[in-house]
Each structure stands twice: as structure tokens, then as C-alpha cells.
Design a protein around this motif. Structure first.
Motif, PDB file in Angstrom:
ATOM      1  N   GLN A 226      33.129-102.346 -34.221  1.00 20.53           N
ATOM      2  CA  GLN A 226      34.268-101.798 -34.529  1.00 20.53           C
ATOM      3  C   GLN A 226      35.843-102.105 -33.264  1.00 20.53           C
ATOM      4  O   GLN A 226      36.372-102.615 -32.516  1.00 20.53           O
ATOM      5  CB  GLN A 226      34.085-100.281 -32.984  1.00 20.53           C
ATOM      6  CG  GLN A 226      33.042 -99.628 -34.668  1.00 20.53           C
ATOM      7  CD  GLN A 226      33.287 -98.079 -33.860  1.00 20.53           C
ATOM      8  OE1 GLN A 226      31.580 -98.351 -32.717  1.00 20.53           O
ATOM      9  NE2 GLN A 226      33.282 -96.878 -33.975  1.00 20.53           N
ATOM     10  N   ILE A 227      36.356-102.296 -34.531  1.00 21.38           N
ATOM     11  CA  ILE A 227      38.231-102.962 -33.314  1.00 21.38           C
ATOM     12  C   ILE A 227      38.920-101.374 -32.110  1.00 21.38           C
ATOM     13  O   ILE A 227      38.285-100.460 -32.616  1.00 21.38           O
ATOM     14  CB  ILE A 227      39.212-102.184 -34.711  1.00 21.38           C
ATOM     15  CG1 ILE A 227      38.345-103.365 -35.662  1.00 21.38           C
ATOM     16  CG2 ILE A 227      39.939-102.828 -34.180  1.00 21.38           C
ATOM     17  CD1 ILE A 227      38.752-104.823 -35.651  1.00 21.38           C
ATOM     18  N   PHE A 228      39.201-102.352 -31.272  1.00 24.02           N
ATOM     19  CA  PHE A 228      39.743-101.671 -29.540  1.00 24.02           C
ATOM     20  C   PHE A 228      40.201-102.616 -29.391  1.00 24.02           C
ATOM     21  O   PHE A 228      40.042-103.201 -29.168  1.00 24.02           O
ATOM     22  CB  PHE A 228      38.417-101.447 -29.157  1.00 24.02           C
ATOM     23  CG  PHE A 228      38.497-101.109 -27.831  1.00 24.02           C
ATOM     24  CD1 PHE A 228      38.864 -99.671 -27.996  1.00 24.02           C
ATOM     25  CD2 PHE A 228      38.623-101.293 -26.310  1.00 24.02           C
ATOM     26  CE1 PHE A 228      39.079 -98.621 -26.495  1.00 24.02           C
ATOM     27  CE2 PHE A 228      39.298-100.967 -25.294  1.00 24.02           C
ATOM     28  CZ  PHE A 228      39.701 -99.316 -24.697  1.00 24.02           C
ATOM     29  N   ARG A 229      41.729-101.703 -28.805  1.00 24.92           N
ATOM     30  CA  ARG A 229      42.898-102.516 -28.482  1.00 24.92           C
ATOM     31  C   ARG A 229      43.007-101.822 -27.020  1.00 24.92           C
ATOM     32  O   ARG A 229      43.434-100.558 -26.652  1.00 24.92           O
ATOM     33  CB  ARG A 229      43.591-102.762 -29.076  1.00 24.92           C
ATOM     34  CG  ARG A 229      45.160-103.458 -28.199  1.00 24.92           C
ATOM     35  CD  ARG A 229      46.198-103.792 -29.973  1.00 24.92           C
ATOM     36  NE  ARG A 229      46.007-104.857 -30.388  1.00 24.92           N
ATOM     37  CZ  ARG A 229      45.561-104.682 -31.646  1.00 24.92           C
ATOM     38  NH1 ARG A 229      46.844-102.981 -32.445  1.00 24.92           N
ATOM     39  NH2 ARG A 229      45.613-105.389 -32.301  1.00 24.92           N
ATOM     40  N   VAL A 239      39.342-106.327 -29.283  1.00 26.76           N
ATOM     41  CA  VAL A 239      38.758-107.023 -28.999  1.00 26.76           C
ATOM     42  C   VAL A 239      37.249-105.872 -30.145  1.00 26.76           C
ATOM     43  O   VAL A 239      37.353-104.914 -30.389  1.00 26.76           O
ATOM     44  CB  VAL A 239      38.248-105.966 -27.336  1.00 26.76           C
ATOM     45  CG1 VAL A 239      36.628-105.748 -26.838  1.00 26.76           C
ATOM     46  CG2 VAL A 239      39.155-105.761 -26.460  1.00 26.76           C
ATOM     47  N   PRO A 240      36.386-106.489 -30.395  1.00 24.99           N
ATOM     48  CA  PRO A 240      35.801-105.992 -31.310  1.00 24.99           C
ATOM     49  C   PRO A 240      34.438-105.577 -30.310  1.00 24.99           C
ATOM     50  O   PRO A 240      33.441-106.718 -29.719  1.00 24.99           O
ATOM     51  CB  PRO A 240      35.322-106.984 -32.294  1.00 24.99           C
ATOM     52  CG  PRO A 240      35.282-108.665 -31.446  1.00 24.99           C
ATOM     53  CD  PRO A 240      36.099-108.196 -30.680  1.00 24.99           C
ATOM     54  N   SER A 271      37.627 -99.233 -36.799  1.00 26.07           N
ATOM     55  CA  SER A 271      37.201 -98.972 -38.174  1.00 26.07           C
ATOM     56  C   SER A 271      36.022-100.433 -38.229  1.00 26.07           C
ATOM     57  O   SER A 271      35.739-100.261 -36.884  1.00 26.07           O
ATOM     58  CB  SER A 271      38.130 -99.815 -38.670  1.00 26.07           C
ATOM     59  OG  SER A 271      38.952 -98.742 -38.950  1.00 26.07           O
ATOM     60  N   TRP A 272      35.660 -99.917 -38.345  1.00 29.95           N
ATOM     61  CA  TRP A 272      34.203-100.970 -39.014  1.00 29.95           C
ATOM     62  C   TRP A 272      34.076-101.993 -39.713  1.00 29.95           C
ATOM     63  O   TRP A 272      34.829-102.471 -40.615  1.00 29.95           O
ATOM     64  CB  TRP A 272      32.626-100.371 -39.121  1.00 29.95           C
ATOM     65  CG  TRP A 272      31.776 -99.655 -38.754  1.00 29.95           C
ATOM     66  CD1 TRP A 272      31.997 -97.972 -37.882  1.00 29.95           C
ATOM     67  CD2 TRP A 272      31.055 -99.912 -37.043  1.00 29.95           C
ATOM     68  NE1 TRP A 272      31.275 -97.574 -37.019  1.00 29.95           N
ATOM     69  CE2 TRP A 272      30.824 -98.513 -36.674  1.00 29.95           C
ATOM     70  CE3 TRP A 272      30.243-100.588 -35.997  1.00 29.95           C
ATOM     71  CZ2 TRP A 272      30.107 -98.364 -35.649  1.00 29.95           C
ATOM     72  CZ3 TRP A 272      29.883-101.063 -35.504  1.00 29.95           C
ATOM     73  CH2 TRP A 272      29.187-100.077 -35.571  1.00 29.95           C
ATOM     74  N   MET A 273      34.173-103.740 -38.900  1.00 30.29           N
ATOM     75  CA  MET A 273      34.508-104.971 -39.341  1.00 30.29           C
ATOM     76  C   MET A 273      33.433-105.840 -39.370  1.00 30.29           C
ATOM     77  O   MET A 273      32.546-105.449 -38.463  1.00 30.29           O
ATOM     78  CB  MET A 273      36.027-105.058 -38.705  1.00 30.29           C
ATOM     79  CG  MET A 273      36.983-104.849 -38.785  1.00 30.29           C
ATOM     80  SD  MET A 273      37.352-103.807 -40.447  1.00 30.29           S
ATOM     81  CE  MET A 273      38.421-105.912 -41.093  1.00 30.29           C
TER      82      MET A 273
END
Length: 313
Positions: A226-229, A239-240, A271-273
Motif C-alpha cells: 500500500q502507498i504511504f507517504r 513507503v510501500p 492504494s494497493w500496488m
């Protein structure tokens, strides 16, 4: 007050009695007072009278599963008032039957621990895999003891993680010493230049990448996150992350390593990537200690995994 209940299970002569005597009963959280031990089978290792007296333990021998029912446990509570109950369970009986009993309200299951004899592990994996795994599905700690050279540790780990991804797994050698994890114990292949992580493998990789960065250096890592900043992070970094359970349901947090890109990352948070990135080991700032750092190669939207929470070990 709650009465803690501990279950130790495994096939005959797998080391259940040794685990209870040398590990479980030596923990600081064992309450003072009477420990009621329900002995569902007897192996070569015994409980000497002097040991039972020293540890203030009373033993009830269980000959058949039908003895274990609601009335039996109510009588245990009324007649013994135990500080805790330890069940040395028969590995040939279904664990789910024991767990489905209606216990007195004060009884509180604190842990299920399993032992496996490493000398027969390969035989069970080949001929009785389903039966072996059935007794391990609810265990939070599994100790595979008496492991000689050549025991199929990686095969057992992979088979177990499918059934019980949150289990902590320890291997011991013939002298009872813990075998430190190696490349062979990892659930993914690190020998090539590209490492593909299954959804359940993120927690294992996260820990091992920090402890053994040399195994991953300059390699491509393919995983889902997941996308994290964090606040203040440059817009070409993120940071994934995945949610990792470190010990219990109350201790679930997001973990991941910083990832750098050549241009601004404009993706919605959480978001899932599916991410492909190059692994390096360096300082993320001029004064920081070295740590795993990822360099983005490519990413694309991905479906949310069936189980969003992954586990260590």
C-alpha cells in the motif's frame, strides 16, 4: 480471576513433556499456585514426583477424549481451584474438538504450542502431511526438535505457512540448540537477480532484509504493498507498506522501507500496488544509519490481498 489454559500438542515422543518442563513451566508469567496438568498420553519422558512437588503440579491422566467435556472442566475448577491448567494433548486427537468445548467462564486460553520430531518430519511430510498440518493450524509456536543435517526445513515452512501463516517456527538441532535461519529457510528463492514475494511473505522479507541485506543487494524485488507517504517526505519518495502482526491482534502496524522514484509519485494514499523495485542498503539522510532502501522500477494497480495482515516469521 481468569484461569489461564495452555495446550501443548504433537505426536507421541515429539517432545511435548520436555517443552512443558523446560520451557512453559519456566516462564515468568506462570502464576504461583497449583498447576493442573491434564496428561492425555504418556511417552518416554516422565514427570518425576519430586518435580511435580517442586512445581506444585497435580496430574490427571486422560485415557480417552470423551473424558474432556464441560462437566469435567467445571469439576476441575471446583475441586482444584488451579492457578493455571496445562493440557499435554494427544496428537492423534483432533485439536478442533478440544477447542470447541464450552469451558467455564473463568477459563482463558493463553496459548497453543506444538512440538514436531525432526527425525520423522520428512516421513510425515511425504506420507501424512494433512494429518500433521491439521494439528498445527491453531498453534502460535511450533518447535521442530532433533533436526539432523538435511531435514527439509524449507519444505516444512512453506507447507506450514499456507495453513498457519502467523505461527512462530523454531528448529532445534540434535543437541537442542536453536538453528539460526538460513537461505534455505526462506519461503522464496534469493539465488536469482529477481525475488518475487507472495502476499504472505512480506513479513518474512521485511525482517530478513534488515538482518541480511547482502542477500538482496542490487536485486529486483517484486511485491504487493500500500502507498504511504509520511509527512515531510519528498514527493518523489514513498513507503510501500503492509500491516504486520508482530505478536497479537492488538499489535498490528504498518511496516515498509522507503522507496525512491525518478519523478513525483502521484498515487492515492493506501492504494494497493504491485511494485518492482531495486534493493539497496544505504543511509536515507546525511546523518542516518544505513537501512534497506528501494529504487522504483515500475508499479501498477493491484487487487487487495485476501488477507491484508501478514506475520513475522
Amino acid at each position: 480471576m481468569a484461569t489461564p489454559m495452555f495446550i501443548v500438542t504433537g505426536f507421541l515422543d515429539s517432545g511435548k513433556t520436555t517443552m512443558i518442563k523446560d520451557t512453559l513451566m519456566e516462564q515468568e508469567w506462570i502464576e504461583p499456585g497449583l498447576t493442573l496438568l491434564l496428561l492425555c498420553e504418556e511417552g518416554e519422558e516422565e514427570y518425576p514426583e519430586e518435580y511435580l512437588k517442586e512445581k506444585n503440579m497435580a496430574v490427571l491422566k486422560i485415557e480417552e477424549f470423551e473424558q474432556l467435556n464441560t462437566v469435567f472442566f467445571k469439576n476441575c475448577e471446583r475441586n482444584y481451584h488451579p492457578a493455571q491448567i496445562v493440557i499435554e494433548y494427544n496428537g492423534m486427537w483432533k485439536l478442533e474438538d478440544l477447542l470447541s468445548i464450552r469451558y467455564p467462564r473463568s477459563f482463558e486460553l493463553q496459548g497453543v504450542y506444538s512440538t514436531v520430531n525432526g527425525m520423522t518430519l520428512d516421513m510425515y511430510l511425504m506420507n501424512m502431511r494433512n494429518m500433521l498440518m491439521e494439528q498445527l493450524t491453531e498453534s502460535e509456536l511450533i518447535v521442530v526438535n532433533r533436526c539432523a543435517d538435511g531435514v527439509n526445513r524449507s519444505g516444512f515452512r512453506r507447507a506450514l505457512k499456507v495453513q498457519n501463516p502467523m505461527a512462530q517456527l523454531l528448529f532445534e538441532d540434535m543437541q537442542g540448540k536453536i538453528i539460526e535461519p538460513s537461505e534455505e529457510d526462506l519461503p522464496y528463492d534469493v539465488k536469482g537477480n529477481k525475488i518475487v514475494l507472495d502476499d504472505v511473505d512480506f513479513g518474512v522479507w521485511y525482517v530478513d532484509a534488515y538482518d541480511h541485506p547482502e542477500l538482496y543487494l542490487h536485486k529486483e524485488i517484486d511485491f504487493k504493498g500500500q502507498i504511504f507517504r509520511p509527512k515531510g517526505m519528498p514527493d518523489n519518495m514513498f513507503v510501500p507498506v503492509r500491516e504486520i502482526m508482530t505478536c497479537c491482534a492488538e499489535d498490528v502496524r504498518y511496516y515498509g522501507y522507503p522507496c525512491k522514484a525518478e519523478k513525483k509519485i502521484d498515487v492515492k494514499a493506501k492504494s494497493w500496488m504491485q511494485i518492482r523495485a531495486r534493493f539497496e542498503y544505504e543511509a536515507v539522510s546525511s546523518f542516518g544509519n544505513k537501512q534497506p532502501v528501494l529504487y522504483l522500477i515500475d508499479m501498477e494497480p493491484a487487487a487487495e490481498p485476501e488477507d491484508k495482515v501478514v506475520y513475522l516469521g
